[in-house]
Every structure is written in structure tokens, then in C-alpha cells.
Design an enzyme around this catalytic site. Structure first.
Site, PDB file in Angstrom:
ATOM      1  NE  ARG A  38      -3.906  -1.826   2.313  1.00 54.44           N
ATOM      2  CZ  ARG A  38      -4.065  -2.666   3.332  1.00 54.44           C
ATOM      3  NH1 ARG A  38      -3.378  -2.505   4.436  1.00 54.44           N
ATOM      4  NH2 ARG A  38      -4.927  -3.653   3.239  1.00 54.44           N
ATOM      5  CB  VAL A  45       4.540  -2.670  10.663  1.00 54.53           C
ATOM      6  CG1 VAL A  45       4.589  -2.328  12.143  1.00 54.53           C
ATOM      7  CG2 VAL A  45       3.096  -2.683  10.177  1.00 54.53           C
ATOM      8  N   GLY A 182      -0.434  -3.471  29.027  1.00 56.37           N
ATOM      9  CA  GLY A 182       0.413  -4.493  28.411  1.00 56.37           C
ATOM     10  C   GLY A 182       1.878  -4.274  28.742  1.00 56.37           C
ATOM     11  CB  ILE A 186       4.642  -2.396  22.013  1.00 59.71           C
ATOM     12  CG1 ILE A 186       5.017  -3.049  20.684  1.00 59.71           C
ATOM     13  CG2 ILE A 186       4.116  -0.982  21.784  1.00 59.71           C
ATOM     14  CD1 ILE A 186       3.888  -3.194  19.685  1.00 59.71           C
ATOM     15  N   GLY A 272      -0.478  -6.851  22.134  1.00 60.91           N
ATOM     16  CA  GLY A 272      -0.153  -7.865  21.141  1.00 60.91           C
ATOM     17  C   GLY A 272      -0.563  -7.461  19.738  1.00 60.91           C
ATOM     18  NE  ARG A 273       2.315  -5.913  14.908  1.00 60.42           N
ATOM     19  CZ  ARG A 273       2.000  -4.666  14.541  1.00 60.42           C
ATOM     20  NH1 ARG A 273       2.002  -3.694  15.433  1.00 60.42           N
ATOM     21  NH2 ARG A 273       1.684  -4.389  13.303  1.00 60.42           N
ATOM     22  CG  ASP A 313       4.552 -10.138  12.163  1.00 62.00           C
ATOM     23  OD1 ASP A 313       5.672 -10.671  12.313  1.00 62.00           O
ATOM     24  OD2 ASP A 313       4.293  -8.985  12.558  1.00 62.00           O
ATOM     25  CG  HIS A 445      40.026  -6.196  29.324  1.00 64.38           C
ATOM     26  ND1 HIS A 445      39.012  -6.498  30.213  1.00 64.38           N
ATOM     27  CD2 HIS A 445      40.830  -5.290  29.941  1.00 64.38           C
ATOM     28  CE1 HIS A 445      39.204  -5.793  31.324  1.00 64.38           C
ATOM     29  NE2 HIS A 445      40.290  -5.062  31.185  1.00 64.38           N
TER      30      HIS A 445
HETATM   31  P1  NAD Z   1       3.513  -8.629  23.592  1.00 63.77           P
HETATM   32  O1  NAD Z   1       2.895  -9.924  23.310  1.00 63.77           O
HETATM   33  O2  NAD Z   1       4.990  -8.512  23.643  1.00 63.77           O
HETATM   34  O3  NAD Z   1       2.989  -8.067  24.992  1.00 63.77           O
HETATM   35  C1  NAD Z   1       1.636  -7.892  25.261  1.00 63.77           C
HETATM   36  C2  NAD Z   1       1.466  -7.953  26.758  1.00 63.77           C
HETATM   37  O4  NAD Z   1       0.166  -7.501  27.066  1.00 63.77           O
HETATM   38  C3  NAD Z   1       1.606  -9.361  27.328  1.00 63.77           C
HETATM   39  O5  NAD Z   1       2.514  -9.328  28.404  1.00 63.77           O
HETATM   40  C4  NAD Z   1       0.185  -9.699  27.773  1.00 63.77           C
HETATM   41  O6  NAD Z   1       0.148 -10.530  28.906  1.00 63.77           O
HETATM   42  C5  NAD Z   1      -0.377  -8.322  28.072  1.00 63.77           C
HETATM   43  N1  NAD Z   1      -1.821  -8.200  27.970  1.00 63.77           N
HETATM   44  C6  NAD Z   1      -2.632  -8.726  27.019  1.00 63.77           C
HETATM   45  N2  NAD Z   1      -3.913  -8.341  27.236  1.00 63.77           N
HETATM   46  C7  NAD Z   1      -3.907  -7.553  28.338  1.00 63.77           C
HETATM   47  C8  NAD Z   1      -4.901  -6.840  29.054  1.00 63.77           C
HETATM   48  N3  NAD Z   1      -6.179  -6.850  28.661  1.00 63.77           N
HETATM   49  N4  NAD Z   1      -4.529  -6.138  30.151  1.00 63.77           N
HETATM   50  C9  NAD Z   1      -3.222  -6.117  30.543  1.00 63.77           C
HETATM   51  N5  NAD Z   1      -2.244  -6.768  29.904  1.00 63.77           N
HETATM   52  C10 NAD Z   1      -2.568  -7.463  28.803  1.00 63.77           C
HETATM   53  O7  NAD Z   1       2.862  -7.622  22.530  1.00 63.77           O
HETATM   54  P2  NAD Z   1       3.244  -6.132  22.151  1.00 63.77           P
HETATM   55  O8  NAD Z   1       4.085  -5.499  23.188  1.00 63.77           O
HETATM   56  O9  NAD Z   1       1.966  -5.477  21.777  1.00 63.77           O
HETATM   57  O10 NAD Z   1       4.111  -6.336  20.849  1.00 63.77           O
HETATM   58  C11 NAD Z   1       3.547  -7.058  19.754  1.00 63.77           C
HETATM   59  C12 NAD Z   1       4.606  -7.845  19.048  1.00 63.77           C
HETATM   60  O11 NAD Z   1       5.407  -6.962  18.290  1.00 63.77           O
HETATM   61  C13 NAD Z   1       5.541  -8.579  19.989  1.00 63.77           C
HETATM   62  O12 NAD Z   1       5.088  -9.871  20.287  1.00 63.77           O
HETATM   63  C14 NAD Z   1       6.811  -8.613  19.205  1.00 63.77           C
HETATM   64  O13 NAD Z   1       6.803  -9.799  18.462  1.00 63.77           O
HETATM   65  C15 NAD Z   1       6.729  -7.421  18.285  1.00 63.77           C
HETATM   66  N6  NAD Z   1       7.639  -6.358  18.737  1.00 63.77           N
HETATM   67  C16 NAD Z   1       8.957  -6.629  18.792  1.00 63.77           C
HETATM   68  C17 NAD Z   1       9.828  -5.651  19.223  1.00 63.77           C
HETATM   69  C18 NAD Z   1      11.293  -5.949  19.260  1.00 63.77           C
HETATM   70  O14 NAD Z   1      11.723  -6.908  18.615  1.00 63.77           O
HETATM   71  N7  NAD Z   1      12.078  -5.202  20.018  1.00 63.77           N
HETATM   72  C19 NAD Z   1       9.357  -4.425  19.637  1.00 63.77           C
HETATM   73  C20 NAD Z   1       7.995  -4.192  19.584  1.00 63.77           C
HETATM   74  C21 NAD Z   1       7.134  -5.171  19.139  1.00 63.77           C
END
Ligand code: NAD
Length: 476
Positions: A38, A45, A182, A186, A272-273, A313, A445
Site C-alpha cells: 500500500r 510496519v 500491556g 511495545i 499484542g498483534r 507475522d 578487553h
Molecule cells: P507482547 O505480546 O509482547 O505483549 C503484550 C502484553 O500484554 C503481554 O505481556 C500480555 O500478557 C499483556 N496483555 C494482554 N492483554 C492484556 C490486558 N487486557 N490487560 C493487561 N495486559 C494485557 O505484545 P506487544 O508489546 O503489543 O508487541 C507485539 C509484538 O510486536 C511482539 O510480540 C513482538 O513480536 C513485536 N515487537 C517486537 C519488538 C522488538 O523486537 N524489540 C518491539 C515491539 C514489538
């Protein structure tokens, strides 16, 4: 050796880090490639609203913290003045530079880059719709790399005060108080950004611990630091109600020892995603999904439809750009007729918080859960000379070792620059390195990477700088 150039027509749906890696590799292998997205330039992303802008902002956050800490080292920079317009401009500039570069690389490879919404009409035809016009591309093979989108929670009101990660990366303002729902990648990364910029950050995580996928002893170091930087970290807590009161977001929380009603200037939902599998004609193509909604793929990333592949993904966890890129290369090689398989022993994971948390291969928890015999060798950064020079002793390097073969089967690191340090551990696991290989490899070192060598020394009871409470003596 790659297959000789041929006329195989490959269409790649989605130009994120998985899709553009697949398309570039397919073109390098001599295939005729169409890449559809798009956006006007490749990046997805990761580049536009994920890894790259977030890491740009996290670098700024680190700088703010270092400038603050420097007062203890004899240099006082005073209070930082934050120019949000310039910060946004800088972040956007980084994105433009990188996506522009990818656009040029795509052109140099003579890839047919099309802008629009792609969908299968059937397994060998993909439609591309843009501004009311639709064209149809015929293909021999196609690779689905349409990525994922942020998930939300049904109780979140539709309000400008409630952000997802895309909104939050734009830094529309610096709220006085920010609720982050969460405590995953992120939530914690953006929490670090906003707290460094001056917001009072509250994280609400429904599970008992932050970052459920990482080992607890590593997370403990991060948690300790975030306890200082954030206002509250509420684990085992749920947001049960969320209301926009006009000048705030009022929430009701359910958890032990938690103030049940709180208000915040803004909220960020980071729970999450979800894979983008809708509206791309998967039914028309006959492509099957698994119970979690991901496209089912084999070791070559081939779907149940033999000429169609899926990567990144949409093809399952972990949702990480580097995993997508490697899958993309495997799919391209398979289409070109080269032997290939996606069968890694270790996929690295890095959370770019301060301190960073990085791991690969088995964690202690996954080894335990799988009943795999293992020993753990820890080297705390309190004993690292380099960490001390940086005034960042808040770190730990741990090796997970198979006690019979003495192979390294997992590595976890928490500390500044942990992400940059991780790759030698991924290589060690992929090469089947023994813990003695790591111990005998001369590390420069003074560096933080020495902590990996010293953790290996700990396993043999030979660490020069750290004597564990119960030193392990080597079995003969
Ligand atoms: P995540 O799965 O890392 O974390 C989501 C968190 O939200 C979990 O700990 C979960 O238990 C919690 N949660 C879910 N529902 C909830 C609720 N109703 N109330 C409270 N807590 C709740 O997901 P994310 O942080 O959204 O990131 C998404 C994905 O994007 C990640 O899984 C990762 O794969 C990717 N990502 C990677 C990076 C990196 O590589 N540094 C950075 C950002 C995102």
C-alpha cells in the site's frame, strides 16, 4: 549455487522486512518479481511505524538518561529542553532515508513495485487495487508477507486520548500521566521513551510478570530499573473499565493492592498483534489457517497450496522482523529450486528497553518446561570492568548449557547494549559450540562481550572476576 535465471513469475504481497527480503532475494536469484504494498516505498510496519522509529526515539531516551546520569560523573548538562517538532522531524527523517534506500534497491533489482491493495483471485492471479483501478497479475508463485496489525481491547473507548503503538510513535504530546496496558515489548519500550520525555508512566500487565517469554532473573534487573523510572508497574492487574471523561481517561483496575480507580491524561494499548490474513483472497486461493489464525506453512514456508508461500507475522510466532527476513530468503530459494529450509536452532529476541533484554535459544524456563537437562552459568555485571566504566552494573549474562555434551543451548543477557552483544551467542548455538569454545575464545578487553566468555568460565569454576557462592568444579 542458485538456480539459473529463469522466467518464473513471483508475486510478493507486502513489502515489510519479510516481503522485501523475499523479493530482493528472489530477484538476486534471477526470478521475475512483482512486489506489492500500500505504501509508495518498501519498509512495512517495521520501518514506518515499528522498529525503526521506536529505536530512534529510544536512542533519544537513552541520551536523556545518560545526560542525567552524567551529573554524577562530573558533567552537568542541566534539564533537557525537548523540541517535539524537531524530535518528530528527526524520526521521520530516519524513516524517509531508510525507505528511500529500499525503494532504490528495489529499482536497481528491476523489481516491478506496485502500490495498492493486493488480493488473490485464485492461486495464480493476484489483483492490485488502487484509487478505484484494479489490475490483475499472473504468477507462478506468490509469497504472502502481509504482516500484522495491533490488537486492541474491547473496553478501550474510541478517543484521541487512547493510543496504539502507531499513534504513540508520533509523540502527539507528552502527557503528564500515561497508562500503558500491556507489559510486553511495545509497552515497555514506549514506556521508556515517554518516561524519559517526562511522562509519569503506569504499566498494567494482566500476568504476574513483565515480558512473559523471558527468564525471570533477567527481567528482575529490568524491573528494578523501571521501578525507578516509571510511576507504577502493576502486574496481575486488569483494566476492567476505561472511560474518556473529556479531560482524562478514567480506569477501574482489578488487582491486589492496587488503587482501584485512577485517571490518566492518556493511555496506550499494547496487548499484542494479530496476523493480517483478511481481505487478501486466502479463501479464493485455498490457503488454510491454523487454530490461532496464522497461515499454515511447512519448513520451506510453503502453504497447503503448492505454489503459494507465507512468511513473517502471518506465518506464526515470533512476530519479529529478522525471523520474517530469514523466512523470506528460504521461500525465495525454494521457489528458485535451491535447497533451503527454515529450521533455526536460535531466533534472537531483543527488547530495546533501558537496560536491554536479549535472549536466544532455550531460556531456563523453556528448557525446564521441555524437561531438557541443563546447567546455568551466570556472570553478573557487577563483576564486569566495562559495565563499571559505563556506570551500568545493572546487568547479567547467563548461559544455558547441556550438561552432557557441554553445548550452549541458550543465552540470555540483560544490560545496556545487550542486543548488540547477542549475535555471537546465536552463532555459537547454530554452530553447536561447546561452553569450552566460548571460554577459550579471546574476547577483547574491556568490553561487555567479555561477560559471555566469563559466564563460560563460571561454568568451569575459572572466572577471574567472579566467584559464585558454590563454584562448580569440572567433572573429569
Ligand atoms: P507482547 O505480546 O509482547 O505483549 C503484550 C502484553 O500484554 C503481554 O505481556 C500480555 O500478557 C499483556 N496483555 C494482554 N492483554 C492484556 C490486558 N487486557 N490487560 C493487561 N495486559 C494485557 O505484545 P506487544 O508489546 O503489543 O508487541 C507485539 C509484538 O510486536 C511482539 O510480540 C513482538 O513480536 C513485536 N515487537 C517486537 C519488538 C522488538 O523486537 N524489540 C518491539 C515491539 C514489538
Amino acid at each position: 549455487m542458485s538456480a539459473s535465471p529463469n522466467n518464473t513469475k513471483v508475486v510478493v504481497l507486502g513489502a515489510g522486512p519479510g516481503g522485501y527480503a523475499a523479493a530482493f532475494h528472489a530477484a538476486d536469484l534471477g526470478l521475475d518479481v512483482t512486489l506489492i504494498d500500500r505504501r509508495a516505498k518498501p519498509g512495512g510496519v517495521c520501518l514506518y511505524e515499528g522498529c525503526i522509529p521506536s529505536k530512534t526515539l529510544l536512542h533519544t531516551a537513552r541520551l536523556i538518561h545518560e545526560a542525567r546520569d552524567a551529573a554524577d560523573w562530573g558533567i552537568d548538562f542541566g534539564q533537557p529542553k525537548i523540541d517535539l517538532d524537531q524530535l518528530r522531524k528527526h524520526s521521520a527523517g530516519v524513516v524517509t532515508k531508510l525507505t528511500g534506500g529500499l525503494g532504490a534497491l528495489s529499482k536497481q533489482r528491476k523489481i516491478n513495485y506496485l502500490v495498492g491493495d493486493a488480493a488473490f483471485a485464485d492461486p495464480t492471479h493476484v489483483t492490485v487495487s488502487s484509487n478505484g483501478d484494479t489490475q490483475t497479475i499472473e504468477c507462478d508463485n506468490a509469497i504472502v508477507a502481509t504482516g500484522s496489525r495491533v490488537a486492541t481491547i474491547p473496553i478501550a473507548p474510541d478517543s484521541p486520548r487512547v493510543m496504539d503503538s502507531t499513534d504513540a510513535l508520533m509523540i502527539p504530546d507528552i502527557p503528564k500521566s500515561l497508562l500503558i496496558v500491556g507489559g510486553g515489548y511495545i509497552g515497555l519500550e514506549m514506556g521508556c521513551v515517554y518516561s524519559a520525555l517526562g511522562a509519569q508512566v503506569t504499566v498494567v500487565e494482566m500476568l504476574p510478570e513483565l515480558l512473559p517469554g523471558a527468564d525471570r532473573d533477567l527481567v528482575a534487573h529490568l524491573h528494578k530499573r523501571l521501578n525507578k523510572d516509571f510511576k507504577q508497574i502493576l502486574t496481575s492487574t486488569k483494566v476492567v473499565e476505561m472511560t474518556d471523561t473529556g479531560d482524562a481517561i478514567a480506569v477501574k483496575l482489578s488487582g491486589v493492592d492496587v488503587e482501584p480507580e485512577q485517571t490518566f491524561d492518556k493511555a496506550l494499548i499494547a496487548v499484542g498483534r494479530r496476523p493480517n490474513t483478511e481481505n487478501i483472497g486466502l479463501d479464493e486461493a485455498g490457503v488454510e489457517l491454523d487454530a490461532k489464525g496464522f497461515i499454515t506453512v511447512d519448513i520451506n514456508r510453503r502453504t497447503n497450496v503448492p505454489n503459494l508461500f507465507a512468511i513473517g507475522d502471518v506465518a506464526g510466532e515470533p512476530m519479529l522482523a529478522h525471523k520474517a527476513a530469514h523466512e523470506g530468503r528460504v521461500a525465495a530459494q525454494t521457489i528458485a529450486g535451491d535447497p533451503a529450509a527454515f529450521d533455526p536452532n536460535a531466533i534472537p529476541a531483543v527488547v530495546f528497553t533501558d537496560p536491554e533484554l536479549a535472549w536466544c535459544g532455550h531460556t531456563e524456563a523453556t528448557a525446564r518446561a521441555a524437561g531438557i537437562p541443563h546447567k546455568v552459568a551466570n556472570f553478573p555485571w557487577a563483576a564486569s570492568g566495562r559495565a563499571t566504566t559505563l556506570d551500568r552494573n545493572d546487568g547479567l549474562t547467563k548461559l544455558i548449557i547441556d550438561p552432557h555434551s557441554e553445548r550452549i543451548i541458550g543465552v540470555g543477557i540483560v544490560g545496556v547494549h545487550a542486543g548488540e552483544m547477542l549475535s555471537e551467542s546465536v552463532l555459537a548455538i547454530e554452530m553447536g559450540a561447546l561452553v569450552s569454545d566460548m571460554a577459550m575464545t579471546i574476547h577483547p578487553h574491556p568490553t561487555l562481550s567479555e561477560t559471555i566468555m566469563e559466564a563460560a568460565d563460571v561454568f568451569f569454576g575459572h572466572s577471574a572476576h567472579y566467584i559464585p557462592r558454590q563454584p562448580r568444579t569440572r567433572k573429569s
